[in-house]
Motif scaffolding. Structure first.
Motif, mmCIF file in Angstrom:
data_model
loop_
_atom_site.group_PDB
_atom_site.id
_atom_site.type_symbol
_atom_site.label_atom_id
_atom_site.label_comp_id
_atom_site.label_asym_id
_atom_site.label_seq_id
_atom_site.Cartn_x
_atom_site.Cartn_y
_atom_site.Cartn_z
ATOM 1 N N ASN A 168 -8.279 -1.630 -2.105
ATOM 2 C CA ASN A 168 -7.369 -2.636 -2.631
ATOM 3 C C ASN A 168 -7.316 -3.917 -1.828
ATOM 4 O O ASN A 168 -7.096 -4.980 -2.358
ATOM 5 N N ARG B 195 0.825 -1.209 0.000
ATOM 6 C CA ARG B 195 0.000 0.000 0.000
ATOM 7 C C ARG B 195 0.855 1.255 0.000
ATOM 8 O O ARG B 195 0.602 2.209 -0.736
ATOM 9 N N LEU C 281 -6.912 3.994 -0.169
ATOM 10 C CA LEU C 281 -6.221 2.912 -0.868
ATOM 11 C C LEU C 281 -6.513 1.586 -0.198
ATOM 12 O O LEU C 281 -6.759 0.579 -0.837
ATOM 13 N N GLU D 202 2.368 1.813 -3.335
ATOM 14 C CA GLU D 202 1.473 2.392 -4.329
ATOM 15 C C GLU D 202 1.351 3.896 -4.132
ATOM 16 O O GLU D 202 1.358 4.675 -5.098
#
Lengths: 538, 159
Positions: free
Chosen positions: B136, A319, B132, A322
């Motif tokens: 995800n 994470r 996020l 990203e």
């Protein structure tokens, strides 16, 4: 000592915890309070509490309706302010406060609690009928009201609870378990007379639980600390949301790390407790925007191993990667799974000698403190290999409390004071379920401090002064945190809607507290070069 | 200020032949943009509900960029790419800059103006990171579906 205090001055604080000083419950000889008379106000001592409560309500009303307030300012009618009680009442009617909703939790059944009620009131208040009426009216305020009113009887019960807790702890220390057990029963009975939703009742409840666990289950106390890593992460996350302590820790540490990394192109951060990695997005963004462009950032996150085969460390790393990719920061992540920090060896971190290293420890170092001060205790081992890494900066954030004293009673007293302050500050949070889960997080800490011993007791908090001595002795010198960190911390606190938090600067370290009781302290350190060691070590 | 435009529909009838066509702001988009650039956040949201053209213009991120940096000196160009990657200026303004500014405005320290934006950016980044996680992960890592690190900025709602 620099001080930024965001509190607004109000007439005394609200909940009956130890950190607040209660208004006088024993009236002095004269009827008019002497101190206020010196300031020009005529207030009867017996009415001090009511006046204080009404002043608090007035302040809330003013805060809630700024439009009315400005009207009030323009219609300048003076209502004889020297008679403070009437003046406040007339202002309150101006605001046309809606009648408070009735809350049955506060109203005590007079039949059952005859003796308790009578003794408290006859001792404290001469105008018993009037006081009774006023207090019942105030008891009916809704539970959502932040400035919860504490009645005379409740406060008395609260004080008795505290005394009984201390006595019980003393019995536990001296080994008189039978008396301790009967005290526990008495306290649990007294708890029914006290509001356990907030204030002293809630904190006392947790301490009573912890004490009874210590007495009945022995000091292994496995169930307290035995929450799974997943549970701990969730509770930690809610603690992060509900109050500013962790945000303060992250932002202050990030600011120090950012300044230490200035001018370096390869940087490596070692995080002693990765959790969800909430600290690092802000640092990645700050590095992305620094003048001169972002460096290559490597992050090594240490955390407990995941039980069910999934690699939570790696997921967090992905994470963060990203995010770093979105903002064009070259990023590499490495996870180190270890159930205890002392199991980590420096070779696992794979530090490159050419990169600038930052070590980040948010409330982790105290776990390494064993009860015996042996030469090779875990803290010394870890500090020495940290020093071997030669970090540009080591950021240390620790609870500002003395919960590692050998005597149980001292520890208990400190913990009672510390955690009631912390629960006080949590009252200001209105977000659910964050608040409830944050309280469970704190509750677990309390349980560990009070009911565990030996290797099971990991919450061995020590105050900043002790950490200073320890780290200086281990070959570190303190770095000043700087005005940018202070400014950022002050701004962050102002954002929190509760006005009670304060940031203080103390010889280059920042501490965050509630009503000027420091609760968490952040400091930054740098390894002294080895050739200085023989001159500076104690 | 901008309500003075008249609709062409009302111009039908005898009066039309006698008067020149009135000024219609939608014909002059460059002026419209100039005007909308100077509005505050709330007015900009209101303007977005006027008509489709205004809505399209008001959605343009550069208008919100001006709002974010209205009290401070223009930031370096690298900021734009970061903000766009994290969700855009409109989101930054409505989610972070506006609540931060209104809360800190009570304290009124002029020296904080630039730092307000920086702090907003940091909070914005944490918020992006949480979002996020929600989309995800396989659901086991993040227990909440909506990011809540900015909840403390929201005003409590009195029901």
């Amino acid at each position: 000592m620099l001080r930024y205090d965001s509190t607004s001055s109000s007439a005394g604080s609200s909940s009956g915890s130890l950190s607040s000083s209660s208004s006088s419950s024993k009236p002095p000889q004269q009827d008019i309070d002497g101190l206020l008379a010196g300031a020009g106000y005529k207030v009867r001592s017996s009415e001090l509490r009511q006046v204080a409560q009404r002043l608090e309500r007035l302040e809330t009303a003013m805060g809630n309706s700024p439009a009315d307030f400005s009207q009030l300012a323009s219609d300048a009618i003076l209502y004889n302010p020297s008679d403070l009680a009437c003046w406040v009442d007339s202002l309150l009617t101006e605001f046309a406060e809606p009648p408070p909703t009735c809350s049955s939790d506060f109203i005590v059944d007079p039949v059952n609690n005859q003796t308790v009620v009578n003794s408290a009131w006859t001792a404290a208040e001469p105008h018993t009928p009037q006081v009774h009426q006023n207090i019942t009216y105030d008891e009916q305020q809704s539970l959502d009201n932040q400035l919860t009113v504490v009645t005379a009887m409740e406060e008395d019960s609260g004080i008795r609870l505290v005394h009984m807790l201390m006595t019980c702890a003393e019995c536990v220390q001296s080994g008189d378990l039978s008396l301790a057990t009967s005290l526990i029963d008495d306290m649990q009975g007294l708890l029914t007379h006290v509001n356990t939703v907030c204030g002293i009742g809630k904190v006392a409840g947790h301490f009573i639980d912890a004490l009874s666990r210590r007495i009945f289950q022995g000091m292994g106390g496995g169930s307290v600390n035995g929450g799974s890593a997943f549970e701990n992460e969730i509770l930690y996350h809610h603690f992060y949301e509900a109050c500013p302590y962790l945000k303060f820790a992250h932002f202050t540490a990030n600011q120090a790390i950012l300044e230490a990394f200035d001018g370096h192109d390869c940087v490596h951060v070692v995080d002693f407790n990765l959790m969800h990695g909430l600290q690092w997005p802000a640092l990645i963004q700050a590095l992305a925007l620094r003048p001169g462009g972002p460096p290559l950032l490597r992050l090594t996150g240490i955390g407990p191993p995941s039980p069910d085969g999934r690699d939570s460390l790696r997921e967090i790393g992905l994470r963060l990667a990203e995010l770093a990719r979105s903002v064009n920061v070259r990023f590499a992540f490495r996870g180190v799974a270890a159930s205890r920090l002392e199991d980590v060896k420096p070779w696992m971190l794979q530090v490159n000698p050419k990169e600038a290293v930052a070590v980040n420890s948010i409330m982790q170092l105290h776990r390494l403190l064993g009860c015996e001060q042996t030469r090779d205790s875990p803290i010394d081992t870890v500090l020495s290999w940290i020093r071997g890494l030669n970090p540009k900066i080591m950021t240390v954030v620790e609870q500002e409390a003395n919960h590692n004293q050998p005597g149980f009673l001292d520890r208990f007293t400190e913990a009672l004071y510390y955690y009631s302050t912390m629960f006080d500050s949590l009252e200001a949070c209105r977000i659910q379920p964050e608040k409830a889960l944050a309280e469970i997080y704190i509750q677990r800490e309390i349980g560990n401090v009070v009911s565990c011993e030996g290797s099971a007791r990991v919450e061995r908090h020590e105050p900043l002064a002790k950490w200073r001595r320890r780290l200086s002795g281990a070959g570190f010198r303190a770095l000043r945190l700087g005005s940018n960190a202070f400014k950022q911390a002050s701004m962050l606190l102002t954002l929190f809607s509760a006005e009670g938090y304060s940031v203080e600067e103390n010889e280059g370290c920042l501490s965050l507290g509630w009503h000027s009781s420091p609760l968490i302290a952040a400091s930054a350190w740098q390894a002294v070069p080895a050739w200085d060691n023989h001159m500076s070590s104690s | 200020m901008v309500e003075n435009h008249s609709r062409e529909d009302h111009e039908t009838g005898g009066e039309n032949k006698e008067k020149r066509p009135k000024f219609f702001i939608n014909d002059h988009v460059d002026i419209l943009i100039e005007i909308l650039e100077r509005l505050d956040g709330r007015s900009l949201c209101v303007a977005a509900s006027v008509c489709r053209l205004w809505c399209t213009i008001a959605r343009n991120d550069s208008l919100w960029e001006n709002l974010c940096f209205s009290h401070v000196s223009p930031p370096p160009s690298s900021v734009r790419s970061v903000v766009l990657a994290l969700g855009g200026y409109k989101r930054l303004y409505t989610g972070c800059v506006r609540p931060v500014r209104s809360r800190l405005g009570r304290v009124r320290r002029a020296s904080w103006a630039g730092d307000e934006v920086q702090l907003s950016l940091s909070l914005f980044c944490v918020d992006y990171y949480e979002r996020l996680g929600g989309s995800n992960s396989n659901g086991r890592l993040v227990e909440k579906s909506s990011p809540s690190s900015l909840m403390f900025l929201c005003k409590p709602v009195n029901v």
